[in-house]
Design an enzyme around this catalytic site. Structure first.
Site, PDB file in Angstrom:
ATOM      1  N   LEU A  18       0.819  -1.207   0.000  1.00 48.65           N
ATOM      2  CA  LEU A  18       0.000   0.000   0.000  1.00 48.65           C
ATOM      3  C   LEU A  18       0.853   1.258   0.000  1.00 48.65           C
ATOM      4  O   LEU A  18       0.432   2.304  -0.480  1.00 48.65           O
ATOM      5  CB  LEU A  18      -0.939   0.004   1.213  1.00 48.65           C
ATOM      6  CG  LEU A  18      -1.980  -1.118   1.255  1.00 48.65           C
ATOM      7  CD1 LEU A  18      -2.693  -1.127   2.596  1.00 48.65           C
ATOM      8  CD2 LEU A  18      -2.980  -0.957   0.126  1.00 48.65           C
ATOM      9  N   GLY A  19       2.045   1.182   0.574  1.00 47.78           N
ATOM     10  CA  GLY A  19       2.919   2.348   0.612  1.00 47.78           C
ATOM     11  C   GLY A  19       4.217   2.025   1.316  1.00 47.78           C
ATOM     12  O   GLY A  19       4.323   1.033   2.046  1.00 47.78           O
ATOM     13  N   GLY A  21       7.922   3.821   3.252  1.00 46.02           N
ATOM     14  CA  GLY A  21       8.581   4.970   3.859  1.00 46.02           C
ATOM     15  C   GLY A  21       9.968   4.583   4.304  1.00 46.02           C
ATOM     16  O   GLY A  21      10.415   3.447   4.095  1.00 46.02           O
ATOM     17  N   LYS A  25       7.104  -0.199   5.577  1.00 41.93           N
ATOM     18  CA  LYS A  25       6.042  -0.114   4.585  1.00 41.93           C
ATOM     19  C   LYS A  25       4.706  -0.524   5.196  1.00 41.93           C
ATOM     20  O   LYS A  25       4.646  -1.072   6.300  1.00 41.93           O
ATOM     21  CB  LYS A  25       6.359  -1.001   3.397  1.00 41.93           C
ATOM     22  CG  LYS A  25       6.476  -2.486   3.726  1.00 41.93           C
ATOM     23  CD  LYS A  25       6.660  -3.337   2.472  1.00 41.93           C
ATOM     24  CE  LYS A  25       7.954  -3.048   1.770  1.00 41.93           C
ATOM     25  NZ  LYS A  25       8.149  -3.914   0.589  1.00 41.93           N
ATOM     26  N   VAL A  26       3.646  -0.246   4.450  1.00 38.87           N
ATOM     27  CA  VAL A  26       2.315  -0.717   4.813  1.00 38.87           C
ATOM     28  C   VAL A  26       1.837  -1.623   3.688  1.00 38.87           C
ATOM     29  O   VAL A  26       1.893  -1.254   2.511  1.00 38.87           O
ATOM     30  CB  VAL A  26       1.322   0.451   5.001  1.00 38.87           C
ATOM     31  CG1 VAL A  26      -0.076  -0.080   5.310  1.00 38.87           C
ATOM     32  CG2 VAL A  26       1.781   1.362   6.129  1.00 38.87           C
ATOM     33  N   LYS A  41       1.349  -2.628   9.070  1.00 36.34           N
ATOM     34  CA  LYS A  41       2.476  -1.698   9.062  1.00 36.34           C
ATOM     35  C   LYS A  41       3.702  -2.472   9.514  1.00 36.34           C
ATOM     36  O   LYS A  41       3.711  -3.060  10.597  1.00 36.34           O
ATOM     37  CB  LYS A  41       2.189  -0.518   9.987  1.00 36.34           C
ATOM     38  CG  LYS A  41       3.294   0.510  10.031  1.00 36.34           C
ATOM     39  CD  LYS A  41       2.820   1.841  10.603  1.00 36.34           C
ATOM     40  CE  LYS A  41       2.271   1.703  11.993  1.00 36.34           C
ATOM     41  NZ  LYS A  41       1.903   3.024  12.576  1.00 36.34           N
ATOM     42  N   ASP A 136      -0.057  14.343  16.519  1.00 39.12           N
ATOM     43  CA  ASP A 136       0.180  14.504  15.075  1.00 39.12           C
ATOM     44  C   ASP A 136      -1.144  14.413  14.315  1.00 39.12           C
ATOM     45  O   ASP A 136      -1.248  13.729  13.287  1.00 39.12           O
ATOM     46  CB  ASP A 136       1.170  13.460  14.566  1.00 39.12           C
ATOM     47  CG  ASP A 136       1.784  13.847  13.209  1.00 39.12           C
ATOM     48  OD1 ASP A 136       1.714  15.046  12.846  1.00 39.12           O
ATOM     49  OD2 ASP A 136       2.328  12.962  12.529  1.00 39.12           O
TER      50      ASP A 136
END
Length: 342
Positions: A18-19, A21, A25-26, A41, A136
């Site tokens: 899904l994504g 960083g 990742k996710v 995650k 946040d």
């Protein structure tokens, strides 16, 4: 870092990414035990790079295990591999995040914004009630489930609050996202995280109703100057009600003692009058929460585009986690990133 075979031994079958960083990742996976798709995650602790990062990861794991609220992303499981990788299994929110919705549609209708913001208030009221501050809150961290109900996510900067003589112990760890950060944070002052969460909620509400930020500069000094002036401008073409504007004005108050509380928000005229939908909207009922969802026409449109932007919120929130939580000197070094920079 990710081990699909190890995931399968825990009952999760990898379905796609899904994504990604800096720290991990996710991914999307199918849970054998839950018999449904979930988001996982995956965080590599060896890449954390600092004592701060390790501390926040430990805090996050402790906090998310205790959370249970319909407007907070649910965590089903947390497990670790021998390769120092943490797997956080969460509910999948297929409609992306509020930031993506605003980017695609512009300002949201007042009725829909009212419904989403009330759900955010309930989520934050719950967190603060169990002495957890998010620290946040932003549109990227507000996910939308199948029925477009709001789910607050990403507790990487969250903090369990403590008290001395009945007063909350102020925080001196400055973290978050530049445009959502309260003036007391940007000025490096010790702050009450609950009150600073409220400021971030005000930025979210303005974004929902106006489709833009109330204070758009990326210069910290100029941003603080605009914040403390307490002069909030609204687009001349906006038809947002006086009650909504007054609520924003009360939330974005630079004086901490005069900033409205979450409980008072829920008692405000704008939220008390309920979700005032446009008269031509055909609202579908959410069976799971007993709350109203998006018009059926909009739901159909979102189903057609959900594959391309599925779970963008969880991807974005992981990318945002590449920021180091700031020390008191960190703000001066401009390590709080703007939403445009990250």
């Amino acid at each position: 870092m990710m081990d699909k075979t190890f995931m399968e031994t825990k009952g999760y079958t990898f379905k796609g990414t899904l994504g990604e960083g800096t720290f991990g990742k996710v991914v999307k996976a199918e849970s054998i035990h839950l018999k449904k798709l979930v988001a996982i995650k995956i965080i590599g602790t060896t890449k954390s790079g600092s004592v701060n990062r390790e501390r926040f990861l430990t805090q996050e794991k402790e906090i998310i295990r205790s959370l249970k609220h319909p407007n907070v992303v649910r965590t089903y499981d947390v497990f670790e591999s021998r390769l120092e990788t943490v797997y956080v299994v969460m509910e999948l929110c297929p409609q992306g995040d509020v930031s993506k919705l605003i980017a695609a549609r512009g300002a949201l209708s007042e009725g829909f914004s009212c419904r989403l913001f009330k759900q955010l208030c309930l989520a934050v009221q719950y967190l603060h009630g169990i002495n957890v501050a998010h620290r946040d809150i932003k549109c990227e961290n507000l996910l939308l489930d199948t029925h477009h109900n709001l789910k607050l996510c990403d507790f990487g900067f969250s903090e369990r609050l403590t008290y001395i003589d009945g007063k909350v112990v102020l925080s001196d760890t400055h973290c978050g996202t530049l445009h959502y950060a309260a003036p007391e944070i940007l000025k490096n002052l010790p702050y009450n995280p609950k009150v600073s969460d409220v400021w971030s909620m005000g930025i979210v509400l303005y974004m929902m109703l106006m489709g833009s930020l109330p204070f758009a500069t990326t210069n910290i000094s100029k941003l603080v100057h605009l914040q403390v002036r307490h002069s909030i401008s609204f687009p001349s073409a906006s038809s947002v009600s006086t009650e909504a504007r007054e609520l924003i004005h009360r939330i974005l108050h630079p004086v901490v003692e005069r900033r409205i509380t979450v409980s008072r928000m829920l008692e405000s005229p704008w939220l008390l009058q309920g979700t005032v939908e446009d008269s031509n909207d055909d609202w579908a009922t959410s069976a799971s929460l007993g709350q109203r969802a998006l018009p059926k026409k909009m739901l159909k449109e979102d189903e057609e585009t959900s594959k391309s932007r599925s779970h963008d919120g969880q991807r974005q929130s992981l990318e945002q986690r590449t920021r180091e939580c700031l020390t008191s000197q960190g703000v001066k070094n401009s390590k709080i990133k703007s939403t445009k920079e990250v």
